[in-house]
Motif scaffolding. Structure first.
Motif, PDB file in Angstrom:
ATOM      1  N   LEU A 132       0.824  -1.203   0.000  1.00 50.32           N
ATOM      2  CA  LEU A 132       0.000   0.000   0.000  1.00 50.32           C
ATOM      3  C   LEU A 132       0.860   1.255   0.000  1.00 50.32           C
ATOM      4  CD1 LEU A 132      -3.274   0.455   1.951  1.00 50.32           C
ATOM      5  CD2 LEU A 132      -1.572   2.272   1.995  1.00 50.32           C
ATOM      6  N   ASP A 136       1.092   3.878  -3.215  1.00 48.61           N
ATOM      7  CA  ASP A 136       0.211   5.011  -2.962  1.00 48.61           C
ATOM      8  C   ASP A 136       0.812   6.053  -2.021  1.00 48.61           C
ATOM      9  OD1 ASP A 136      -2.430   6.306  -3.264  1.00 48.61           O
ATOM     10  OD2 ASP A 136      -2.669   5.803  -1.143  1.00 48.61           O
ATOM     11  N   SER A 137       0.876   5.749  -0.728  1.00 52.17           N
ATOM     12  CA  SER A 137       1.087   6.821   0.252  1.00 52.17           C
ATOM     13  C   SER A 137       2.485   7.415   0.246  1.00 52.17           C
ATOM     14  CB  SER A 137       0.748   6.312   1.669  1.00 52.17           C
ATOM     15  OG  SER A 137       1.534   5.198   2.018  1.00 52.17           O
ATOM     16  N   ASP A 180      -4.419  -6.499   1.332  1.00 52.99           N
ATOM     17  CA  ASP A 180      -4.943  -5.189   1.717  1.00 52.99           C
ATOM     18  C   ASP A 180      -4.376  -4.090   0.807  1.00 52.99           C
ATOM     19  OD1 ASP A 180      -6.380  -3.447   3.765  1.00 52.99           O
ATOM     20  OD2 ASP A 180      -4.340  -2.657   3.926  1.00 52.99           O
ATOM     21  N   GLY A 181      -3.090  -4.167   0.522  1.00 52.67           N
ATOM     22  CA  GLY A 181      -2.483  -3.168  -0.353  1.00 52.67           C
ATOM     23  C   GLY A 181      -3.036  -3.192  -1.761  1.00 52.67           C
ATOM     24  N   CYS A 182      -3.588  -4.340  -2.173  1.00 53.44           N
ATOM     25  CA  CYS A 182      -4.138  -4.450  -3.521  1.00 53.44           C
ATOM     26  C   CYS A 182      -5.369  -3.570  -3.717  1.00 53.44           C
ATOM     27  CB  CYS A 182      -4.481  -5.904  -3.830  1.00 53.44           C
ATOM     28  SG  CYS A 182      -3.021  -6.953  -4.027  1.00 53.44           S
ATOM     29  N   GLU A 184      -5.552  -0.393  -3.202  1.00 53.57           N
ATOM     30  CA  GLU A 184      -5.075   0.800  -3.897  1.00 53.57           C
ATOM     31  C   GLU A 184      -4.607   0.472  -5.313  1.00 53.57           C
ATOM     32  OE1 GLU A 184      -5.437   3.787  -2.982  1.00 53.57           O
ATOM     33  OE2 GLU A 184      -5.435   3.929  -0.790  1.00 53.57           O
ATOM     34  N   HIS A 265      -6.526  -0.278   5.602  1.00 57.54           N
ATOM     35  CA  HIS A 265      -6.954   0.846   4.776  1.00 57.54           C
ATOM     36  C   HIS A 265      -7.335   0.410   3.364  1.00 57.54           C
ATOM     37  CE1 HIS A 265      -7.070   4.868   3.072  1.00 57.54           C
ATOM     38  NE2 HIS A 265      -6.199   4.481   2.151  1.00 57.54           N
ATOM     39  N   GLY A 266      -6.505  -0.437   2.748  1.00 56.27           N
ATOM     40  CA  GLY A 266      -6.792  -0.861   1.386  1.00 56.27           C
ATOM     41  C   GLY A 266      -8.080  -1.655   1.285  1.00 56.27           C
TER      42      GLY A 266
END
Length: 288
Positions: A132, A136-137, A180-182, A184, A265-266
């Motif tokens: 993630l 992204d961040s 989870d990162g997927c 984004e 979050h993702g």
């Protein structure tokens, strides 16, 4: 290794590849300069990766310290932020010295906010270790902490001097963290690249794919960063087109808050994308 240049108010280069942690010092020396560096990391990432990054910084001539805080979204608060500032002051960092944010999105956000405000701004190098954070961040200059009233309500736009994404770090993630990162990754494809979306449908980005094909995984990460850098270059301070990057986020942030940040979050962004897409289809704004 792939490199991408971000044309922001402070231009910088993103490095994507393997065996890059040991090169953070050399990259920081070239991109940021300075005499002192502080690695800001969390209790999960620090034991895994702080040592090689610290060694590389010292070999590049930096007097280096390490600040570690408890991992998790609950640490993305004012108390952690102030503790980082106090540590930077204790190490006698100056405006020309470097904060190295080593970790996932929480680390990048709170360390970035500290760099943006310490002595009215010092140098920052982002070293994302989660999917993630890589896609992204770490790119785009958004930094923030959470308030009781909501997520990311205190922060600043502060572009890094460099971003170093060592794809090998992803091998230590749990499958759920990687998935989870997927959220984004899919978001970028949905807003900007139909071919990437179709490719992800055919061959989803998974931890297993990383283990089998690191080069393809690195390329997919680079393609995501390429989408984000184009949006950031067009609208650095989110007055127009950059709002596209918030697809799924309004509902996603509400889900995070209601769940007390136990869900990643993702994943929450993915829930938000599904909900808002269904609502748009119901209103005739897009086809089913």
């Amino acid at each position: 290794m792939y490199t991408l240049d971000v044309d922001a108010s402070t231009p910088y280069r993103v490095h994507i590849g393997t065996f890059l942690l040991e090169r953070v010092g050399a990259i920081a020396r070239e991109a940021a300069g300075g005499r002192r560096a502080v690695i800001v990391t969390d209790s999960n990432v620090g034991p895994l990766y702080a040592a090689p990054v610290k060694t590389g910084l010292e070999e590049a001539g930096y007097e280096t310290g390490v600040f570690t805080f408890e991992a998790g979204e609950r640490s993305k608060r004012a108390q952690t932020y102030i503790s980082i500032l106090e540590y930077l002051a204790s190490r006698e960092l100056t405006r020309t010295d470097v904060v190295v944010a080593l970790g996932g999105g929480v680390v990048g956000d709170v360390a970035g906010f500290a760099a943006a405000t310490y002595m009215r701004g010092c140098r920052l190098v982002q070293v994302p270790t989660s999917l993630l954070a890589m896609v992204d961040s770490s790119v785009g200059g958004k930094t923030a902490i959470d308030l009781d009233a909501g997520k990311n309500l205190a922060g600043a736009f502060w572009q890094p001097s460099a971003v170093v994404a060592d794809v090998g770090c992803l091998a230590t993630l749990e499958p759920a963290q990687f998935a989870d990162g997927c959220g984004e990754v899919v978001k970028h494809a949905a807003i900007a690249d139909a071919d990437l979306f179709a490719e992800l449908e055919r061959t989803p980005l998974t931890l297993d794919l990383l283990m089998r094909d690191v080069e393809r995984t690195a390329l997919l990460i680079a393609r995501n960063i390429d989408i984000k850098r184009a949006v950031v270059a067009a609208d650095e301070r989110e007055s127009g087109v950059r709002k596209l990057l918030n697809f799924g986020h309004s509902i996603g942030h509400a889900v995070e808050a209601c769940d007390r940040y136990r869900t990643g979050h993702g994943t929450c962004v993915a829930i938000g994308m599904v909900a808002i897409a269904r609502a748009a289809a119901a209103r005739g704004a897009c086809p089913a």
